[in-house]
Enzyme design. Structure first.
Site, PDB file in Angstrom:
ATOM      1  N   HIS A  58      72.600  36.066  62.612  1.00 52.92           N
ATOM      2  CA  HIS A  58      73.446  37.055  63.291  1.00 52.92           C
ATOM      3  C   HIS A  58      73.133  38.467  62.789  1.00 52.92           C
ATOM      4  O   HIS A  58      72.889  39.382  63.593  1.00 52.92           O
ATOM      5  CB  HIS A  58      74.913  36.711  63.023  1.00 52.92           C
ATOM      6  N   GLU A  59      73.143  38.637  61.478  1.00 51.40           N
ATOM      7  CA  GLU A  59      72.893  39.958  60.912  1.00 51.40           C
ATOM      8  C   GLU A  59      71.454  40.401  61.121  1.00 51.40           C
ATOM      9  O   GLU A  59      71.175  41.596  61.241  1.00 51.40           O
ATOM     10  CB  GLU A  59      73.245  39.969  59.424  1.00 51.40           C
TER      11      GLU A  59
ATOM     12  N   HIS B  44      71.221  42.296  64.344  1.00 50.05           N
ATOM     13  CA  HIS B  44      71.596  43.702  64.174  1.00 50.05           C
ATOM     14  C   HIS B  44      70.464  44.485  63.509  1.00 50.05           C
ATOM     15  O   HIS B  44      70.096  45.576  63.958  1.00 50.05           O
ATOM     16  CB  HIS B  44      72.843  43.815  63.276  1.00 50.05           C
TER      17      HIS B  44
END
Length: 375
Positions: free
Chosen positions: A25-26, A29
């Protein structure tokens, strides 16, 4: 009822399941931020005191925190891990043209959106690999009908192919289960195919209770049908990827459907689980074997992506909402309004965490034992 895994296995399974999902997920980003040349100060898996870390050539501190309940990427210009924009004076002068908060709204939108999308992508990759090397989902052809059930009352027979339930397409038996499970006792329309002809019938779903490893009962809807066969044959990867995309979309839709049913009161809020329940389920998945655990990770990944898209301040969805409003208004939301929004979002998340933790402890029988001790 599944057996209760030992605590050490639950903890290991929890870290092994949540850690990679948070990292992916990170990473979404981070990579899109790098694509737009936004420098990152910190890439953290977990919160709290750092237990392991290093700094790369770009100056990003990669670290692991002691509390494995999430993670964050702190870009230059962020005041904190929640990406609350800081003051311009706090940004080093050499980074002011590239700081996150000074990038166009559409770039910030894509950077934030990349996190949840990475979770959906991970689920697609897992399902595509499963369909390629193991097999495809069970079909929507009914193998048997339980006597006296809602399906039997509606005239559904073995060999029928259920096309939709409650207006939702059901191309696999998993879809049938997901749609029915969140509608205990409801009257729904069912479309099914028999002999090439499509028929429609209205039935009132039954209900029963599933027990988890702690013996906690959860109500679910019941149609009274059984699949006609196990998983299908493996398929080539060029067919598996589109099928995995469609399967991930349908699972996401079923999660949204469950949320709507929860708001309507059809599902008890006592069924909401938090970190303790996630850890318990992860431990059960490990005991079932590698493949079930990997499939469970795909489901967790979809849930993580979906939850982060909810328009709640502090979550990615809240940031996306703010950027959309900014794009429409053509000016940023005031710092005061953002501050109050983030405070409210934090309070909501903490309240939900406390509520689900109380539920989790209740599912483990803690409150019943305390009641017996007091009584």
């Amino acid at each position: 009822m599944l057996s209760q895994p030992p605590l050490w296995l639950v903890l290991i399974a929890f870290v092994c399941a949540l850690g990679p999902l948070v990292f992916f997920h990170e990473l979404g980003h981070y990579l899109v931020g790098r694509w737009f040349k936004v420098p990152a100060e910190v890439f953290s898996i977990g919160f709290g005191r750092e237990i392991l870390g290093w700094t790369d050539r770009q100056g990003t501190r990669w670290k692991v925190g002691w509390l494995p309940l999430g993670g964050y990427v702190k870009f230059v210009g962020d005041m904190n891990a929640a990406s609350v924009p800081g003051e311009e004076s706090d940004v080093p002068e050499e980074f002011r043209d590239r700081a996150f908060q000074f990038r166009p709204a559409w770039q910030r939108f894509l950077i934030v959106l990349a996190g949840p999308m990475a979770n959906f992508l991970l689920a697609i990759l897992i399902f595509a690999a499963f369909f390629t090397f193991v097999g495809t989902p069970r079909t929507n052809v009914i193998g048997a009908v339980q006597a006296g059930s809602a399906a039997a009352t509606g005239g559904i027979q073995a060999g029928d192919r259920i096309i939709s339930v409650a207006g939702r397409d059901t191309p696999s038996f998993d879809d049938i289960f997901n749609v029915v499970a969140v509608r205990p006792g409801e009257t729904v329309d069912i479309a099914f195919e028999r002999g090439g002809a499509v028929r429609e019938v209205e039935v009132k779903l039954g209900s029963d209770y599933l027990e988890d490893a702690s013996g906690q009962k959860q109500e679910r809807g019941l149609l009274g049908v059984y699949p006609g066969a196990g998983i299908g044959e493996p398929i080539p990867v060029y067919r598996a990827v589109p099928l995995a995309c469609d399967y991930t979309w349908r699972l996401t839709r079923s999660i949204a459907d469950g949320l709507v049913q929860l708001i309507r009161g059809a599902i008890s809020p006592k069924q909401l689980g938090g970190p303790i329940k996630i850890a318990q389920v992860a431990g059960q998945g490990v005991e079932l074997g590698l493949l079930p655990f990997v499939q469970l990770m795909a489901l967790f990944s979809i849930n993580l992506g979906f939850i982060n898209l909810l328009p709640v301040p502090m979550l990615d969805g809240g940031h996306l909402l703010f950027y959309a409003v900014e794009a429409v208004r053509r000016r940023p939301i005031s710092a005061r309004a953002l501050d109050w929004a983030f405070r409210g979002g934090l309070a909501l998340i903490l309240a939900l965490l406390i509520f689900t933790t109380v539920n989790d402890l209740g599912s483990l029988g803690l409150w019943d034992r305390l009641q017996r001790l007091i009584g």
